[in-house]
Design a protein around this motif. Sequence first.
Motif, PDB file in Angstrom:
ATOM      1  N   UNK A  56       0.846  -1.204   0.000  1.00 14.95           N
ATOM      2  CA  UNK A  56       0.000   0.000   0.000  1.00 14.95           C
ATOM      3  C   UNK A  56       0.882   1.255   0.000  1.00 14.95           C
ATOM      4  N   UNK A  57       1.931   1.244   0.851  1.00 15.44           N
ATOM      5  CA  UNK A  57       2.818   2.415   0.959  1.00 15.44           C
ATOM      6  C   UNK A  57       3.479   2.722  -0.387  1.00 15.44           C
ATOM      7  N   UNK A  58       4.061   1.686  -1.025  1.00 10.07           N
ATOM      8  CA  UNK A  58       4.737   1.916  -2.306  1.00 10.07           C
ATOM      9  C   UNK A  58       3.733   2.302  -3.393  1.00 10.07           C
ATOM     10  N   UNK A  60       0.973   4.010  -2.926  1.00  7.92           N
ATOM     11  CA  UNK A  60       0.617   5.425  -2.691  1.00  7.92           C
ATOM     12  C   UNK A  60       1.707   6.344  -3.238  1.00  7.92           C
ATOM     13  N   UNK A  61       2.969   5.968  -3.020  1.00  8.54           N
ATOM     14  CA  UNK A  61       4.083   6.797  -3.516  1.00  8.54           C
ATOM     15  C   UNK A  61       3.964   6.989  -5.029  1.00  8.54           C
ATOM     16  N   UNK A  62       3.778   5.869  -5.758  1.00  9.72           N
ATOM     17  CA  UNK A  62       3.748   5.969  -7.221  1.00  9.72           C
ATOM     18  C   UNK A  62       2.479   6.663  -7.718  1.00  9.72           C
ATOM     19  N   UNK A  64       0.787   9.037  -6.134  1.00  6.47           N
ATOM     20  CA  UNK A  64       0.944  10.482  -5.883  1.00  6.47           C
ATOM     21  C   UNK A  64       1.877  11.126  -6.902  1.00  6.47           C
ATOM     22  N   UNK A  65       2.999  10.428  -7.203  1.00  4.16           N
ATOM     23  CA  UNK A  65       3.945  10.974  -8.194  1.00  4.16           C
ATOM     24  C   UNK A  65       3.286  11.076  -9.572  1.00  4.16           C
TER      25      UNK A  65
ATOM     26  N   UNK B  43       9.600   0.208   4.034  1.00  2.45           N
ATOM     27  CA  UNK B  43       8.960   1.510   3.775  1.00  2.45           C
ATOM     28  C   UNK B  43       9.967   2.636   3.997  1.00  2.45           C
ATOM     29  N   UNK B  46      11.807   4.566   1.077  1.00  2.00           N
ATOM     30  CA  UNK B  46      11.164   5.641   0.314  1.00  2.00           C
ATOM     31  C   UNK B  46      10.705   6.763   1.251  1.00  2.00           C
ATOM     32  N   UNK B  89       3.999  17.652  -2.215  1.00  2.00           N
ATOM     33  CA  UNK B  89       3.893  16.302  -2.793  1.00  2.00           C
ATOM     34  C   UNK B  89       4.678  15.301  -1.938  1.00  2.00           C
ATOM     35  N   UNK B  93       3.681  12.177   0.780  1.00  2.00           N
ATOM     36  CA  UNK B  93       4.259  10.820   0.751  1.00  2.00           C
ATOM     37  C   UNK B  93       4.764  10.452   2.150  1.00  2.00           C
ATOM     38  N   UNK B  96       1.895   9.733   4.573  1.00  5.54           N
ATOM     39  CA  UNK B  96       1.094   8.523   4.346  1.00  5.54           C
ATOM     40  C   UNK B  96       1.922   7.252   4.553  1.00  5.54           C
ATOM     41  N   UNK B  97       3.192   7.283   4.140  1.00 11.29           N
ATOM     42  CA  UNK B  97       4.005   6.067   4.312  1.00 11.29           C
ATOM     43  C   UNK B  97       4.388   5.868   5.796  1.00 11.29           C
ATOM     44  N   UNK B 100       1.704   4.118   7.840  1.00 12.61           N
ATOM     45  CA  UNK B 100       1.564   2.704   7.443  1.00 12.61           C
ATOM     46  C   UNK B 100       2.649   1.852   8.115  1.00 12.61           C
ATOM     47  N   UNK B 204      11.284  17.748 -10.905  1.00 13.64           N
ATOM     48  CA  UNK B 204       9.918  18.275 -10.774  1.00 13.64           C
ATOM     49  C   UNK B 204       9.932  19.775 -10.466  1.00 13.64           C
TER      50      UNK B 204
END
Lengths: 110, 237
Positions: A56-58, A60-62, A64-65, B43, B46, B89, B93, B96-97, B100, B204
């Motif tokens: 889920x975490x990974x 969400x990262x992709x 969002x990007x 996790x 990232x 952005x 991330x 949210x990460x 989790x 970005x």
Amino acid sequence: MRLKALAAALIAWGSSALAFAQDAGAETAAQSRSTQFVAVRGPQTEHVPGGALLIIAYGIVFVLLLLYVLRLFRLQAKTDETLAQLGERIDRADRAGADGAAEAKRAERG
Amino acid sequence: MSRAATNALKTVAGLAIALTAASIYLIFFVAPAEEQMGIVQKIFYFHVPSAFAMYIGFGCAALGSVMYLVRRSDGWDALAVAGAEVGMLFCLIVLTTGPLWARKAWGHFWTWDPRLTTTLLGALIFAAYLALRSSGDAGEAERRFAAGLAVLALPNLFLIHYSVQRWRGTHPTVITKGGGGLAPQMVPPFICSVVAFTLLAIWLLALRVRMERQHQRASALTMDALRLGLGEDDPCD
């Protein structure tokens, strides 16, 4: 009189017994925490699914990007549209200006 | 933008994408699982680089805002807007990460730990900044007020970083001062991820600055066109 004394004694006994029972049920601050760790018996099991949380975490990262890159594309398209509209307006103004000048020349000759 | 700058931007983008792919390979096929937390610790690879990228974005927003307040230049304003967006952005991330990971490590998604609280505060300040700037063609007053907000958020960036050292909390301090460090096999994926996310943030940021500058020029040209009578309702139509 004896009856009253007996009733008083019964009430005193009952209330003290109740208080004792409450004391026995209450935990101290130290007792309310875990006091020992016990080794697992049989195969180790996990109640919180770490793998699912990781995916889920990974994910969400992709997501969002990707959403942000899409937003950049949309912004760029909007700016391109504004510039195209400006170009059209300038072209129309140029044509109108040229037509007006030609008409004025014709009028001068006439 | 010059051809050389465009080529540099493409190179950064290519490197960022390639290193992100390499990071994923290293994280899932090379780095071992953590002894206590298990697989969910991955996790971290990232989460922490996103926090670095967040610092870059919010730092640029604060720098651009300070310079905009001093010089009133559109270029600095574009950097501030781009920094706030890119920082937000990566902050999303992080926010949210992190929970989790915390669900598995701490047993709950959120706690009012100093680092978590200051990060949330930073997100809220920059959310207000972006809300102020969301109208597209912000006026001078909105720009100045938004710049003030970004400057106000600057000390919070330092608080986020030093909160784990100054105050008691539950957030891990593995790689910062006083931390125990990483297992040797965990270092290459972590470094690769940090470089990838830093390049991603730079790419970005540069793209967004370029777009904001184009938007500013298009807005200025539209205003000129209206002033010269080339508007929607001009007699030429």
